[in-house]
Scaffold this active site. Structure first.
Site, PDB file in Angstrom:
ATOM      1  N   ASP A 247       0.812  -1.218   0.000  1.00  0.00           N
ATOM      2  CA  ASP A 247       0.000   0.000   0.000  1.00  0.00           C
ATOM      3  C   ASP A 247       0.843   1.264   0.000  1.00  0.00           C
ATOM      4  O   ASP A 247       2.057   1.231  -0.134  1.00  0.00           O
ATOM      5  CB  ASP A 247      -1.104  -0.022   1.066  1.00  0.00           C
ATOM      6  CG  ASP A 247      -0.604  -0.455   2.410  1.00  0.00           C
ATOM      7  OD1 ASP A 247       0.476   0.010   2.784  1.00  0.00           O
ATOM      8  OD2 ASP A 247      -1.299  -1.255   3.075  1.00  0.00           O
ATOM      9  N   LYS A 269      -4.371   1.984  -0.154  1.00  0.00           N
ATOM     10  CA  LYS A 269      -5.349   2.490   0.810  1.00  0.00           C
ATOM     11  C   LYS A 269      -4.917   3.828   1.365  1.00  0.00           C
ATOM     12  O   LYS A 269      -3.869   3.944   1.975  1.00  0.00           O
ATOM     13  CB  LYS A 269      -5.485   1.499   1.964  1.00  0.00           C
ATOM     14  CG  LYS A 269      -6.674   0.611   1.815  1.00  0.00           C
ATOM     15  CD  LYS A 269      -6.971  -0.137   3.084  1.00  0.00           C
ATOM     16  CE  LYS A 269      -5.740  -0.774   3.685  1.00  0.00           C
ATOM     17  NZ  LYS A 269      -6.030  -1.616   4.815  1.00  0.00           N
ATOM     18  N   ASP A 302       4.946  -2.113  11.469  1.00  0.00           N
ATOM     19  CA  ASP A 302       4.717  -3.453  11.977  1.00  0.00           C
ATOM     20  C   ASP A 302       3.278  -3.842  11.653  1.00  0.00           C
ATOM     21  O   ASP A 302       2.357  -3.069  11.941  1.00  0.00           O
ATOM     22  CB  ASP A 302       4.942  -3.476  13.495  1.00  0.00           C
ATOM     23  CG  ASP A 302       4.696  -4.856  14.063  1.00  0.00           C
ATOM     24  OD1 ASP A 302       5.400  -5.784  13.644  1.00  0.00           O
ATOM     25  OD2 ASP A 302       3.791  -5.007  14.900  1.00  0.00           O
ATOM     26  N   ALA A 331       6.407   2.753  13.173  1.00  0.00           N
ATOM     27  CA  ALA A 331       6.751   4.161  12.957  1.00  0.00           C
ATOM     28  C   ALA A 331       7.213   4.838  14.252  1.00  0.00           C
ATOM     29  O   ALA A 331       8.150   5.646  14.234  1.00  0.00           O
ATOM     30  CB  ALA A 331       5.547   4.902  12.377  1.00  0.00           C
ATOM     31  N   MET A 382      -1.861   8.228  12.973  1.00  0.00           N
ATOM     32  CA  MET A 382      -2.988   8.750  12.175  1.00  0.00           C
ATOM     33  C   MET A 382      -3.659   9.923  12.885  1.00  0.00           C
ATOM     34  O   MET A 382      -4.884   9.983  12.986  1.00  0.00           O
ATOM     35  CB  MET A 382      -4.020   7.625  11.932  1.00  0.00           C
ATOM     36  CG  MET A 382      -3.466   6.484  11.109  1.00  0.00           C
ATOM     37  SD  MET A 382      -4.646   5.134  10.870  1.00  0.00           S
ATOM     38  CE  MET A 382      -4.458   4.208  12.382  1.00  0.00           C
TER      39      MET A 382
END
Ligand code: SAH
Length: 461
Positions: A247, A269, A302, A331, A382
């Site tokens: 992705d 995505k 991960d 991250a 996010m």
């Protein structure tokens, strides 16, 4: 090519090493990997060489005569005395020997390469003396590429060569070996199941064909972006894959590591966007694996952190397909490394919480007030677009506005950016600095900050 690489037959031959020095010992160590007979010429050998002579692995002589060099495969010279080196070199060459004077390329007939040893597979790397440091770095890269167990499998294949020649017709032999060196037996051996590997190979010889490949899905952590933050296992799975689904956050450099003829499918995505709904991805990876193909589902960071791995695992299980997770560097780990700021600090933060700014539409937000406690170190994924809400929830939950905040965007990539601020300024800082997703928001509520605020409160009262 000024130097031509060749593999010398060493069994039953003599190698003469002149000098009792550490450099001479290093060459002796190298030669001990071979079946050559070692002769060490040294009046006062250093301890390692003395031990080789003492235990009979090498013959020791105090000084050389022309006969010492007759019919030997190689001569290494490292006496530590240049005149002596040159005298011995002249004597050895007069006897017809191939000579290497250690660290003196101008006096060498032959050079030792950097070696990757997976006996019987041996990789030799040379730079014609122009860049030995580069040679060593290439060696390291090749070391990483080749499993330490490779040699064992190749030796097994070597032992079965005659049996294969007998059982498999010439026309199919090449295909047989190709399948053997990528198939189930090979993978079993590399995974440490050596008996199973031998049994599979022998079964294949008995039936006259390589076994049908069984499909397999690997959910592989691609790490935060930088290719050298991939695990060795991830590289191995990429190289074995027939098809790779990846992705948006997966770096093209990482895909480069796959076999050239593997299919690559972008299932791009976007956060919150649904061009490739999850159930379509689930169906596709299962359908590919059902054909007997090796599927890699490459996920950023991960796979088990905000990676929607559960759906894919359930789809594979329901279809009876073998599935595994190959963990990756998440991250937050990469971002912490970039900041040189550990995720937990003794005495300050003893709890590390991973949370998100964005949930599935319709789901309630995480209970962030629960995180707003002294001693907590938080990483929000996010969360760039939701920074205002994260900030508001933590403040409302009792976290002080002075809590230190670090924002790391595109950690480990060329676009990496950082900003440091406080919880009270979090959303404004992101706006001001123009920081964009993907980013990690770190919020820390150190114990010392709680103590300071309490002390200030007491002195004000
Ligand atoms: N499984 C991934 C997370 C996927 S969710 C992992 O373990 O890292 C996507 C979020 O991950 C992004 O919104 C961002 O918060 C974070 N992220 C992924 N790559 C990042 C990077 N290189 N730098 C900073 N944040 C990153």
């Amino acid at each position: 090519m000024k130097n031509f690489p060749m593999f010398l037959r060493m069994n039953g031959r003599r190698v003469v090493i002149c000098g009792g020095t550490e450099e001479a010992a290093r060459k002796a160590r190298l030669m001990l990997k071979t079946e050559a007979e070692l002769v060490i010429v040294a009046a006062a050998p250093e301890p390692e060489l003395a031990a080789l002579i003492g235990n009979g692995r090498a013959t020791g002589v105090a000084s050389a005569t022309p006969e010492t060099f007759e019919n030997c495969a190689l001569v290494f010279i490292a006496t530590g005395d240049e005149d002596e080196d040159l005298r011995l070199r002249a004597m050895a060459r007069a006897a017809g020997a191939v000579v290497n004077v250690v660290d003196r390329p101008e006096y060498c007939d032959a050079f030792t390469p950097s070696i990757v040893d997976r006996d019987p597979v041996v990789v030799a790397i040379g730079t014609e003396g122009a860049a030995p440091v580069l040679g060593r770095s290439i060696k390291t890269q090749v070391e990483v590429m080749l499993s330490p167990r490779l040699g064992g499998f190749v030796a097994l294949a070597g032992r079965l060569r005659d049996a294969v020649a007998e059982a498999i017709p010439q026309a199919r032999r090449r295909a047989f070996w190709e399948a053997a060196f990528t198939g189930a037996a090979f993978r079993a051996h590399l995974a440490g199941r050596e008996r199973e590997a031998a049994a599979l190979l022998k079964e294949a010889i008995a039936t006259g064909e390589a076994p049908e490949p069984a499909g397999h899905i690997a959910l592989v952590g691609a790490g935060p972006g930088a290719r050298d933050l991939l695990t060795l296992r991830a590289v191995e799975r990429l190289q074995q894959a027939d098809v790779i689904f990846y992705d948006r956050l997966v770096d093209p450099e990482v895909l480069e590591l796959a076999r050239r003829d593997a299919d690559r499918v972008f299932v791009g995505k976007e956060v919150g966007a649904c061009a490739w709904p999850q159930d379509k991805i689930d169906r596709l990876i299962v359908a590919e694996a059902s054909k007997g193909r090796r599927v890699v589902r490459l996920k950023s960071g991960d796979p088990s952190i905000f990676g929607r791995a559960t759906e894919e695992i359930e789809a594979a299980r329901a279809a009876g397909i073998e599935i595994e997770i190959v963990p990756g560097i998440t991250a937050a780990s990469a971002a912490a490394a970039s900041l040189l700021r550990p995720l937990t600090e003794r005495g300050e933060t003893d709890t590390f919480a991973v949370s998100t700014g964005t949930c599935r539409p319709g789901d309630a937000n995480p209970d962030r007030a629960r995180l707003a406690h002294p001693g907590t170190s938080m990483a929000f994924y996010m969360a760039v677009e939701k920074a205002g809400q994260v900030q508001g929830d933590l403040l409302a939950g009792g976290a002080p506005a002075a809590c230190p905040v670090d924002i790391v965007a595109s950690a480990s990539t060329v676009n990496e950016r950082h900003a440091s601020t406080t919880l009270g300024d979090l959303a404004a800082c992101i706006e001001r600095e123009g920081l964009k997703s993907p980013a990690i928001l770190f919020v820390r509520y150190p114990k010392s900050l709680a103590a300071q605020i309490e002390a200030a409160g007491r002195s004000a009262a």
